[in-house]
Design an enzyme around this catalytic site. Structure first.
Site, PDB file in Angstrom:
ATOM      1  N   ASN A 155       0.790  -1.245   0.000  1.00 53.04           N
ATOM      2  CA  ASN A 155       0.000   0.000   0.000  1.00 53.04           C
ATOM      3  C   ASN A 155       0.815   1.284   0.000  1.00 53.04           C
ATOM      4  O   ASN A 155       0.453   2.241  -0.667  1.00 53.04           O
ATOM      5  CB  ASN A 155      -0.990  -0.005   1.178  1.00 53.04           C
ATOM      6  CG  ASN A 155      -0.303  -0.180   2.510  1.00 53.04           C
ATOM      7  OD1 ASN A 155       0.721  -0.836   2.623  1.00 53.04           O
ATOM      8  ND2 ASN A 155      -0.871   0.412   3.529  1.00 53.04           N
ATOM      9  N   GLU A 253       2.725  -6.790  11.988  1.00 52.50           N
ATOM     10  CA  GLU A 253       1.998  -5.516  11.855  1.00 52.50           C
ATOM     11  C   GLU A 253       0.843  -5.794  10.913  1.00 52.50           C
ATOM     12  O   GLU A 253       1.041  -5.923   9.706  1.00 52.50           O
ATOM     13  CB  GLU A 253       2.921  -4.431  11.297  1.00 52.50           C
ATOM     14  CG  GLU A 253       4.094  -4.107  12.196  1.00 52.50           C
ATOM     15  CD  GLU A 253       3.700  -3.571  13.567  1.00 52.50           C
ATOM     16  OE1 GLU A 253       2.596  -3.011  13.699  1.00 52.50           O
ATOM     17  OE2 GLU A 253       4.498  -3.727  14.510  1.00 52.50           O
ATOM     18  N   CYS A 287      -3.652   0.415   6.448  1.00 53.30           N
ATOM     19  CA  CYS A 287      -4.000  -0.367   7.640  1.00 53.30           C
ATOM     20  C   CYS A 287      -4.760   0.534   8.601  1.00 53.30           C
ATOM     21  O   CYS A 287      -5.568   0.075   9.388  1.00 53.30           O
ATOM     22  CB  CYS A 287      -2.746  -0.925   8.285  1.00 53.30           C
ATOM     23  SG  CYS A 287      -1.499   0.327   8.611  1.00 53.30           S
ATOM     24  N   GLU A 465       6.400  -0.574  15.115  1.00 50.76           N
ATOM     25  CA  GLU A 465       7.350  -0.198  14.071  1.00 50.76           C
ATOM     26  C   GLU A 465       7.597   1.293  14.172  1.00 50.76           C
ATOM     27  O   GLU A 465       6.797   2.028  14.734  1.00 50.76           O
ATOM     28  CB  GLU A 465       6.789  -0.550  12.703  1.00 50.76           C
ATOM     29  CG  GLU A 465       6.836  -2.044  12.471  1.00 50.76           C
ATOM     30  CD  GLU A 465       6.998  -2.379  11.014  1.00 50.76           C
ATOM     31  OE1 GLU A 465       7.972  -3.049  10.673  1.00 50.76           O
ATOM     32  OE2 GLU A 465       6.141  -1.961  10.216  1.00 50.76           O
TER      33      GLU A 465
HETATM   34  P1  NAD Z   1      -1.079  -9.959   2.433  1.00 51.78           P
HETATM   35  O1  NAD Z   1      -1.127 -10.533   3.810  1.00 51.78           O
HETATM   36  O2  NAD Z   1      -1.836 -10.632   1.382  1.00 51.78           O
HETATM   37  O3  NAD Z   1       0.438  -9.890   1.899  1.00 51.78           O
HETATM   38  C1  NAD Z   1       1.446  -9.216   2.572  1.00 51.78           C
HETATM   39  C2  NAD Z   1       2.790  -9.815   2.180  1.00 51.78           C
HETATM   40  O4  NAD Z   1       2.847 -11.155   2.639  1.00 51.78           O
HETATM   41  C3  NAD Z   1       3.040  -9.877   0.670  1.00 51.78           C
HETATM   42  O5  NAD Z   1       4.400  -9.605   0.410  1.00 51.78           O
HETATM   43  C4  NAD Z   1       2.706 -11.315   0.335  1.00 51.78           C
HETATM   44  O6  NAD Z   1       3.353 -11.799  -0.815  1.00 51.78           O
HETATM   45  C5  NAD Z   1       3.236 -12.019   1.573  1.00 51.78           C
HETATM   46  N1  NAD Z   1       2.661 -13.342   1.823  1.00 51.78           N
HETATM   47  C6  NAD Z   1       1.425 -13.783   1.483  1.00 51.78           C
HETATM   48  N2  NAD Z   1       1.283 -15.084   1.879  1.00 51.78           N
HETATM   49  C7  NAD Z   1       2.448 -15.445   2.468  1.00 51.78           C
HETATM   50  C8  NAD Z   1       2.923 -16.640   3.059  1.00 51.78           C
HETATM   51  N3  NAD Z   1       2.174 -17.733   3.131  1.00 51.78           N
HETATM   52  N4  NAD Z   1       4.170 -16.657   3.579  1.00 51.78           N
HETATM   53  C9  NAD Z   1       4.956 -15.562   3.533  1.00 51.78           C
HETATM   54  N5  NAD Z   1       4.573 -14.396   2.965  1.00 51.78           N
HETATM   55  C10 NAD Z   1       3.321 -14.330   2.453  1.00 51.78           C
HETATM   56  O7  NAD Z   1      -1.498  -8.442   2.599  1.00 51.78           O
HETATM   57  P2  NAD Z   1      -1.729  -7.355   1.456  1.00 51.78           P
HETATM   58  O8  NAD Z   1      -3.082  -7.525   0.898  1.00 51.78           O
HETATM   59  O9  NAD Z   1      -0.561  -7.313   0.556  1.00 51.78           O
HETATM   60  O10 NAD Z   1      -1.688  -6.038   2.351  1.00 51.78           O
HETATM   61  C11 NAD Z   1      -2.785  -5.540   3.003  1.00 51.78           C
HETATM   62  C12 NAD Z   1      -2.755  -5.842   4.474  1.00 51.78           C
HETATM   63  O11 NAD Z   1      -1.592  -5.282   5.081  1.00 51.78           O
HETATM   64  C13 NAD Z   1      -3.926  -5.214   5.190  1.00 51.78           C
HETATM   65  O12 NAD Z   1      -4.444  -6.144   6.103  1.00 51.78           O
HETATM   66  C14 NAD Z   1      -3.308  -4.037   5.918  1.00 51.78           C
HETATM   67  O13 NAD Z   1      -4.038  -3.603   7.029  1.00 51.78           O
HETATM   68  C15 NAD Z   1      -1.967  -4.593   6.271  1.00 51.78           C
HETATM   69  N6  NAD Z   1      -1.008  -3.528   6.597  1.00 51.78           N
HETATM   70  C16 NAD Z   1      -0.646  -3.339   7.900  1.00 51.78           C
HETATM   71  C17 NAD Z   1       0.205  -2.306   8.251  1.00 51.78           C
HETATM   72  C18 NAD Z   1       0.591  -2.060   9.695  1.00 51.78           C
HETATM   73  O14 NAD Z   1       1.534  -1.313   9.939  1.00 51.78           O
HETATM   74  N7  NAD Z   1      -0.101  -2.643  10.656  1.00 51.78           N
HETATM   75  C19 NAD Z   1       0.731  -1.475   7.253  1.00 51.78           C
HETATM   76  C20 NAD Z   1       0.355  -1.706   5.918  1.00 51.78           C
HETATM   77  C21 NAD Z   1      -0.519  -2.743   5.598  1.00 51.78           C
END
Ligand code: NAD
Length: 489
Positions: A155, A253, A287, A465
């Site tokens: 994002n 996170e 997020c 973080e």
């Molecule tokens: P996602 O969980 O689908 O993917 C995040 C990352 O994890 C990607 O790089 C993806 O390739 C990887 N991934 C997916 N499956 C995996 C596995 N089995 N093993 C290892 N890595 C894996 O999330 P997204 O849709 O890319 O991002 C959106 C989410 O991120 C939302 O829930 C958002 O709230 C969260 N987010 C949180 C913060 C925070 O600081 N809390 C910041 C930004 C985004």
């Protein structure tokens, strides 16, 4: 193909580009128009092994450098980013579909994170204190963890890189980042900048690819001491389980279903401004987005009217004067439309939006009209599930206690915001809301490089973080007991 993004994005190991060992690629499309942007190394176990070996070789020399030296290298990286900020921002804009102005703001925030972490080189404080017995001093010192896996979401791609890469490097670790499959090029230019700024090879590596193929082997690798993950709670849960099996340190996170509360004594224009920005900026892909807006009954109708009107007027597109752009990929858009459809079947009303935007300017792109729903129960699926897009829900409450109960009625607890003219109300909300970040009379989003950011409940696992708190993620403490005069003990 774009000129600012190479047509092939490689892994980055030991400061060298490598295609996937399998020779496979996947395609990355532009959110703005759905056209091909580049193809990306589709990595797997063999690529992760290669990156882990490179990191393992780089680790001893890097971890033995002083904090001052590591800080200086990080400063050099941040300066190099500042020199190339326009180029970075262009890549961020192309990969995500956000405007160049927003991408530039994000890039500048990432650079600030570099400067903040670099400054720690001259501090890196531990504690020094007395011991129970005479002739002793006890002190604590931060120690590197070893090889760190940094897995991030798409994002805010350059900010997400900076939030993990800088503190991990600073603490003396060798890192392997797995960027989101949706934003490979942003991480790639950061890798190049690390080389140009003088970071030793192998200290920061990139493995591109899908989570299940390139992320999983990183999480499973017995050589990886820390898994620092930013993404959805569902993926986080899976990773935590796998890494927990081998007792690796894990920082999560995760998602948010953040509530913005508008009390009857709020400044309506200010509340409207921040509700719009929290719900819809970055196309709601934060997020910390306000996906729930909770409004007191006496002002509900008037507030709904003004929020709906201003949402209808929002400009959607990729220009600098547009408020929001497309979402990150076609699947994500389709899933959100399905969620809205399901909510409507369950009784929700759409006040504005709820559809895919097409036609001139939007053709082929992944544009979701900014959407407000109403008549949704507190426990309905759409009230509980993070959608990560430009969709928010309005709720009517009788007063303060009901607002807090509703805000806390979620498994997630990342951020929140309250709009009120009463300091008493604001501070009581601060005490009672279950969130890691609270903003009073502002948005649910926003962060500072020097402040720890993170959530409670299923939004994380207790880490923060950014800020000094990030150093606790990427280092461990050693407690040292010095006996000055053994003859007297
Ligand atoms: P996602 O969980 O689908 O993917 C995040 C990352 O994890 C990607 O790089 C993806 O390739 C990887 N991934 C997916 N499956 C995996 C596995 N089995 N093993 C290892 N890595 C894996 O999330 P997204 O849709 O890319 O991002 C959106 C989410 O991120 C939302 O829930 C958002 O709230 C969260 N987010 C949180 C913060 C925070 O600081 N809390 C910041 C930004 C985004």
């Amino acid at each position: 193909m774009s000129r600012s993004i190479p047509k092939e994005i490689f892994n980055w190991i030991n400061h060298q580009p490598f295609p996937a060992e399998s020779g496979e690629w996947f395609e990355k499309y532009k959110p703005a128009d759905g056209k091909l942007l580049c193809r990306v190394a589709r990595s797997g176990v063999a690529d992760v092994k290669k990156a882990v070996e490179a990191a393992g070789k780089a680790l001893p020399l890097w971890s033995e450098k002083t904090a001052v030296e590591r800080g200086e290298t990080i400063r050099a990286i941040a300066l190099c980013m500042a020199d190339r900020k326009s180029e970075i921002a262009e890549i961020v804009a192309l990969e995500t579909g956000k405007s160049k102005a927003d991408a530039l703001g994000e890039t500048e925030a990432a650079i600030e994170m570099g400067f903040f972490v670099a400054g720690e080189g001259r501090r890196n404080y531990g504690r020094t204190t007395t011991a129970t017995m005479a002739h002793r001093t006890v002190l604590t010192k931060r120690m590197p963890l070893g090889i760190a896996a940094l897995i991030i979401a798409s994002n805010t791609p350059i900010a997400n890189v900076a939030w993990k890469a800088f503190p991990s490097m600073f603490c003396g670790n060798a890192s392997i980042m797995k960027p989101s499959e949706d934003t490979p090029a942003t991480a790639s230019i950061f890798g190049e900048i690390c080389r140009d700024a003088g970071l030793p090879p192998g200290v920061f590596n990139l493995v591109q690819g899908f989570g299940s193929e390139a992320g999983s082997p990183l999480v499973e690798s017995p050589d990886v001491a820390l898994v620092s993950f930013t993404g959805s709670s569902d993926t986080g849960r899976m990773i935590q389980k796998t890494a927990g099996e081998r007792l690796a340190k894990v920082c999560m996170e995760l998602g948010g279903k953040n509530a913005l509360v508008v009390c009857d004594d709020a400044d309506p224009a200010n509340a409207e401004k921040w509700a719009l920005s929290s719900a819809f900026s970055n196309a709601g892909q934060r997020c910390a987005a306000a996906s729930r807006v909770i409004v007191f009954d006496p002002i509900y109708d008037a507030f709904r009217e003004r929020l709906v009107r201003s949402t209808q007027e929002l400009k959607v597109g990729i220009g600098d004067d547009d408020f929001l752009g497309p979402v990150i990929n076609e699947n994500h858009l389709k899933n959100m439309l399905l969620e809205v459809e399901r909510a409507v079947a369950g009784g929700a009303s759409i006040l504005v939006g709820g559809y895919r935007m097409d036609g001139p300017g939007y053709s082929g792109g992944y544009y979701m009209a900014p959407t407000i729903l109403e008549n949704v129960g507190a426990d309905a699926e759409i009230s509980q599930k993070e959608l990560f897009g430009p969709i928010t829900i309005l709720y009517r409450v009788s007063g303060f206690d009901e607002a807090i109960a509703l805000a806390n009625n979620s498994m997630l607890g990342l951020t929140s915001s309250i709009h009120t003219g009463s300091i008493h109300r604001a501070m009581e909300y601060a005490d009672r809301v279950e969130a890691g970040v609270l903003v009073i009379n502002g948005g649910t989003h926003g962060s500072e490089p020097h402040m720890g950011f993170g959530g409670v409940k299923n939004s994380g696992t207790g880490w923060r973080e950014a800020g000094l708190e990030a150093m606790d993620v990427y280092s461990d403490w050693k407690y040292i007991n010095i006996i000055h005069d053994p003859g007297k003990v």
